[in-house]
Design an enzyme around this catalytic site. Structure first.
Site, PDB file in Angstrom:
ATOM      1  N   CYS A   1       4.666  -3.988  15.485  1.00 39.91           N
ATOM      2  CA  CYS A   1       4.535  -3.697  14.099  1.00 39.91           C
ATOM      3  C   CYS A   1       3.595  -4.737  13.439  1.00 39.91           C
ATOM      4  O   CYS A   1       3.972  -5.822  13.320  1.00 39.91           O
ATOM      5  CB  CYS A   1       5.678  -3.361  13.335  1.00 39.91           C
ATOM      6  SG  CYS A   1       5.455  -2.723  11.549  1.00 39.91           S
TER       7      CYS A   1
ATOM      8  N   GLU B   1       1.031  -1.109  -0.116  1.00 38.49           N
ATOM      9  CA  GLU B   1      -0.063  -0.022  -0.149  1.00 38.49           C
ATOM     10  C   GLU B   1       0.912   1.078  -0.118  1.00 38.49           C
ATOM     11  O   GLU B   1       2.116   1.282   0.480  1.00 38.49           O
ATOM     12  CB  GLU B   1      -0.838   0.088   1.207  1.00 38.49           C
ATOM     13  CG  GLU B   1      -1.873  -1.008   1.206  1.00 38.49           C
ATOM     14  CD  GLU B   1      -2.885  -1.067   2.431  1.00 38.49           C
ATOM     15  OE1 GLU B   1      -3.872  -2.016   2.487  1.00 38.49           O
ATOM     16  OE2 GLU B   1      -2.417  -0.565   3.384  1.00 38.49           O
TER      17      GLU B   1
ATOM     18  N   CYS C   1       3.323   8.267   1.574  1.00 35.75           N
ATOM     19  CA  CYS C   1       4.380   7.283   2.325  1.00 35.75           C
ATOM     20  C   CYS C   1       4.285   6.228   1.394  1.00 35.75           C
ATOM     21  O   CYS C   1       3.340   5.521   0.948  1.00 35.75           O
ATOM     22  CB  CYS C   1       3.380   7.065   3.509  1.00 35.75           C
ATOM     23  SG  CYS C   1       4.303   6.001   4.473  1.00 35.75           S
TER      24      CYS C   1
ATOM     25  N   CYS D   1      -0.257   5.105  10.540  1.00 32.55           N
ATOM     26  CA  CYS D   1       1.208   4.411  10.580  1.00 32.55           C
ATOM     27  C   CYS D   1       1.162   3.072  11.126  1.00 32.55           C
ATOM     28  O   CYS D   1       0.554   2.908  12.396  1.00 32.55           O
ATOM     29  CB  CYS D   1       1.693   5.517  11.610  1.00 32.55           C
ATOM     30  SG  CYS D   1       3.607   5.395  11.398  1.00 32.55           S
TER      31      CYS D   1
ATOM     32  N   CYS E   1       9.550  -6.280  14.235  1.00 34.15           N
ATOM     33  CA  CYS E   1       9.662  -5.338  15.388  1.00 34.15           C
ATOM     34  C   CYS E   1       8.225  -5.865  16.224  1.00 34.15           C
ATOM     35  O   CYS E   1       7.169  -5.857  15.506  1.00 34.15           O
ATOM     36  CB  CYS E   1       9.470  -3.807  15.042  1.00 34.15           C
ATOM     37  SG  CYS E   1      10.906  -3.368  14.253  1.00 34.15           S
TER      38      CYS E   1
END
Ligand code: SAH
Length: 374
Positions: A123, A96, A109, A342, A120
């Site tokens: 995430c 994406e 982004c 995010c 991580c």
């Protein structure tokens, strides 16, 4: 004899494009012309490249192609954030990219890998494992699609800033990312200044050093913790490249260059890294480096083991760090209604049933809505 596979011209930065033209017996300046057609005018049909001779156009039809990622979903958030789901080669490899409009900036982004190897612990990309690196064409293809979609909608400047903060670790796909970067900053393509392109890394120290030798892009570092014990839990690559090594590489990155400061990213995890003691530790290690701190409220996703810190805790943390001389911004969460926030990128691609139809809108309906949000 097996016919040669046509070269995807989106894979080529200017010097590679010049070599390509030489390899087919043409003058290298054709590279500039063709890059302008593709990247600046958004033309992918060789027949429409009218300043090339018919013979050259025929040669290009045979030896080259311009293959973009395929847009499968184009969604617009209530706050103007726009997200594209792109298939690279069939449904398995989807990424994406997200457009974040802000004042007179249009920031894109973009992703550098399908999935990520770094694991991580907070995430959502980590949860889907790693499929493969993106090619240059697939990285620059994200910019091509977003930029020309904007231009078509009347935003004539198109994309003004790029952040490599989508899926994947850009510095573990170094070569493809570098040639995409060359194209972003090329005067015959997107003309972005290097300051307006940011690479975000979890801390691949040797690659930061290499980057330092070869380019001037802005660097963001996902720090998230100020001591090794905690950072190892959150960002496991810290076991290989601990904080001291990482910060030394950051100091070198700003030293003697035109770069003003490193942006450090710090995700706010409730009860994990958000106390004033953590803030004190952070100030201590960041003080010697020209830096800017971005506090990112944690974006939860299904089965996440963390929660976002309370607003008050985030504000206190920010105030403490600011008071101690470090410019600190709490990042606004954007595009939550379309899972574009995010750290949420593509985490849900494999579970497409969650996507509500009311948010899936066709490109032709977007113009009015985007204009309305600007
Ligand atoms: N691999 C690169 C780019 C990754 S994503 C890097 O680590 O910098 C960009 C930022 O989003 C990183 O700082 C990442 O740590 C952060 N992030 C990932 N998941 C998140 C989540 N659920 N909530 C908030 N931020 C997240």
């Amino acid at each position: 004899m097996k016919p040669e596979t046509p070269v995807n011209l989106l894979d080529l930065d200017r010097s590679a494009m010049q070599q390509f033209f030489e390899s087919i017996g043409e003058k290298p300046f054709r590279a500039k012309q063709v890059m302008q057609w593709i990247h600046q005018r958004g033309i992918t049909d060789f027949d429409l490249m009218t300043d090339l001779s018919k013979a050259l156009r025929a040669k290009l039809q045979e030896k080259a192609t311009i293959k973009l990622p395929e847009v499968t979903i184009d969604q617009l958030s209530a706050d103007g954030t726009r997200k594209w789901l792109l298939h690279m080669d069939g449904v398995e490899n989807a990424v994406e990219c997200v457009l974040i409009p802000e004042d007179n900036r249009m920031t894109l982004c973009i992703s550098s890998q399908v999935g990520c190897t770094l694991n991580c612990s907070f995430c959502s990309t980590a949860k889907q494992g790693f499929n493969r690196n993106l090619r240059t064409a697939e990285i620059i293809g994200q910019l091509y699609l977003a930029h020309h979609a904007l231009v078509k909608d009347g935003f004539e400047n198109g994309i003004t800033n790029v952040v490599m903060m989508g899926m994947g670790e850009p510095l573990l796909n170094y070569d493809a990312v570098m040639s995409a970067l060359n194209i972003m900053c090329d005067d015959y393509a997107y003309c972005l200044s290097k300051r307006r392109v940011t690479i975000s890394t979890a801390g691949v120290v040797p690659a930061i050093k290499k980057l330092n030798q070869s380019t001037d892009v802005s660097l963001a570092v996902s720090l998230h913790a100020a001591n090794d014990e905690l950072r190892e839990q959150l960002v496991p690559i810290n076991k290989k490249y601990p904080i001291k090594q990482l910060l030394d590489a950051c100091k070198d990155y700003v030293k003697g260059h035109n770069r003003r400061r490193i942006t450090f990213e710090y995700v706010m995890l409730k009860g994990i890294n958000d106390s004033l003691e953590h803030a004190r530790e952070l100030v201590k290690i960041l003080k010697p480096i020209p830096s800017k701190l971005n506090l990112i409220p944690f974006n939860p996703y299904p089965n996440a083991i963390y929660q976002c810190s309370d607003r008050k805790t985030i504000d206190q943390f920010r105030d403490y760090v600011m008071k101690n001389g470090i410019i600190t911004v709490t990042r606004k969460t954007r595009g939550e209604d379309i899972d574009a926030a995010c750290g949420q990128l593509v985490g849900r691609v494999k579970d497409r049933s969650r996507r509500s139809h009311k948010h899936q809108i066709s490109i032709k309906n977007l113009t009015g809505q985007l204009n309305a949000t600007n």
